[in-house]
Structure formats: C-alpha cells, structure tokens
Design a protein around this motif. Sequence first.
Motif, short mmCIF file in Angstrom:
data_model
loop_
_atom_site.label_atom_id
_atom_site.label_comp_id
_atom_site.label_asym_id
_atom_site.label_seq_id
_atom_site.Cartn_x
_atom_site.Cartn_y
_atom_site.Cartn_z
N GLY A 46 0.88 -1.20 0.00
CA GLY A 46 -0.14 -0.16 0.08
C GLY A 46 0.79 1.45 -0.14
N GLN A 47 2.18 1.25 -0.02
CA GLN A 47 3.06 2.16 0.25
C GLN A 47 3.44 2.59 -1.36
N LEU A 48 4.06 3.65 -1.30
CA LEU A 48 4.74 4.16 -2.64
C LEU A 48 6.07 4.20 -2.36
N GLN A 49 6.99 4.01 -3.47
CA GLN A 49 8.13 3.61 -3.20
C GLN A 49 8.98 4.76 -2.52
N SER A 50 9.79 4.24 -1.58
CA SER A 50 10.60 5.42 -0.86
C SER A 50 11.45 6.04 -1.33
N PRO A 51 11.79 7.40 -1.42
CA PRO A 51 12.70 8.10 -2.03
C PRO A 51 13.97 7.67 -1.70
N VAL A 52 14.24 7.17 -0.43
CA VAL A 52 15.73 6.69 -0.08
C VAL A 52 15.99 5.42 -0.77
N LEU A 53 14.94 4.60 -0.75
CA LEU A 53 14.98 3.42 -1.75
C LEU A 53 15.48 3.90 -3.17
N THR A 54 14.69 4.48 -3.90
CA THR A 54 15.01 5.09 -5.00
C THR A 54 16.39 5.73 -5.28
N ALA A 55 16.90 6.41 -4.39
CA ALA A 55 18.18 6.99 -4.41
C ALA A 55 19.25 5.90 -4.23
N ALA A 56 19.09 4.84 -3.32
CA ALA A 56 20.09 3.91 -3.17
C ALA A 56 20.01 2.99 -4.18
N ILE A 57 18.85 2.65 -4.90
CA ILE A 57 18.99 1.77 -6.16
C ILE A 57 19.74 2.68 -7.41
N ASP A 58 19.61 3.91 -7.30
CA ASP A 58 20.49 4.63 -8.37
C ASP A 58 21.53 4.84 -8.04
N GLN A 59 22.32 4.70 -7.01
CA GLN A 59 23.62 4.72 -6.42
C GLN A 59 24.25 3.44 -6.37
N THR A 60 23.56 2.60 -6.32
CA THR A 60 24.14 1.15 -6.06
C THR A 60 25.25 0.71 -6.90
N ASP A 61 26.15 0.31 -6.38
CA ASP A 61 27.45 -0.11 -7.26
C ASP A 61 27.38 -1.57 -7.75
N THR A 62 27.45 -1.90 -8.71
CA THR A 62 27.39 -3.11 -9.46
C THR A 62 28.44 -4.31 -8.95
N GLU A 63 29.52 -3.70 -8.38
CA GLU A 63 30.64 -4.56 -7.79
C GLU A 63 30.06 -5.26 -6.71
N GLU A 64 30.09 -6.62 -6.41
CA GLU A 64 29.30 -7.20 -5.23
C GLU A 64 30.35 -6.97 -3.66
N LEU A 65 29.40 -6.66 -2.97
CA LEU A 65 30.01 -6.44 -1.60
C LEU A 65 29.23 -7.42 -0.60
N GLU A 66 29.92 -8.28 -0.10
CA GLU A 66 29.36 -9.56 0.45
C GLU A 66 28.65 -8.79 1.59
N ILE A 67 27.07 -9.44 1.69
CA ILE A 67 26.48 -9.10 3.00
C ILE A 67 25.62 -10.28 3.11
N GLY A 68 25.92 -10.76 4.28
CA GLY A 68 25.42 -12.06 4.83
C GLY A 68 23.66 -11.84 5.00
N HIS A 69 23.34 -12.98 4.62
CA HIS A 69 21.78 -13.20 4.99
C HIS A 69 21.14 -12.76 6.18
#
Length: 98
Positions: A46-69
């Motif tokens: 029910g929510q619009l996409q967060s502007p913080v999420l949109t900005a993070a998607i735009d700025q994401t590096d395609t290089e893999e940074l390991e983040i554990g589940h």
Amino acid sequence: MDIENRDEFIIKKYQQEEQVMVQLFVQWCTNHQLNPAELYQRAYPGQLQSPVLTAAIDQTDTEELEIGHETLLDVLQMFGNYDLAFVVSEEIEKLPKK
C-alpha cells in the motif's frame, strides 16, 4: 548541547543509519539478482516507493559487496522492517544453497 540540538542530532543520526540499512538491502538484492523495488512493494503493497530506496537503487555499485543473509535480516528487524525481513527470508529460501 541543548534539547533542540540534541533532538536534531538524534533525528539526523537515525536518518543516516536508515540510509545505510537501505543501501545494505539494495546491495544484497543486487548481489542476488533481485529487484529491491519489487521486494519492497511485496512487503509494503500500500505504500509508494521510498525516495531513500530510489536513491539507493540509483547509487548502487554493481560490484559485489558480500552481505550475509543473517546480517541483512538483523539490520532490517532492528529498524522495524519486519514485513521486508519476511519477504527477504522468503527469497533466501529460494536461493541456491552453498
């Protein structure tokens, strides 16, 4: 530090930490070829996409940074994103086991 400055500092610090949480989520999704906007929408239909999420998607590096589940799940829950943590855990179950 007076009360007004302290409150402002606390709010700013929380917002910075929240941005780190979103960046971790987006990077984890990128690492596993998942669409972070789609997972967010499943968790919060029910929510619009967060502007913080949109900005993070735009700025994401395609290089893999390991983040554990578990790390990601802990961080999401620490910020009260239980619905998103649930969706992420569903996706973790679908990932190939190492």
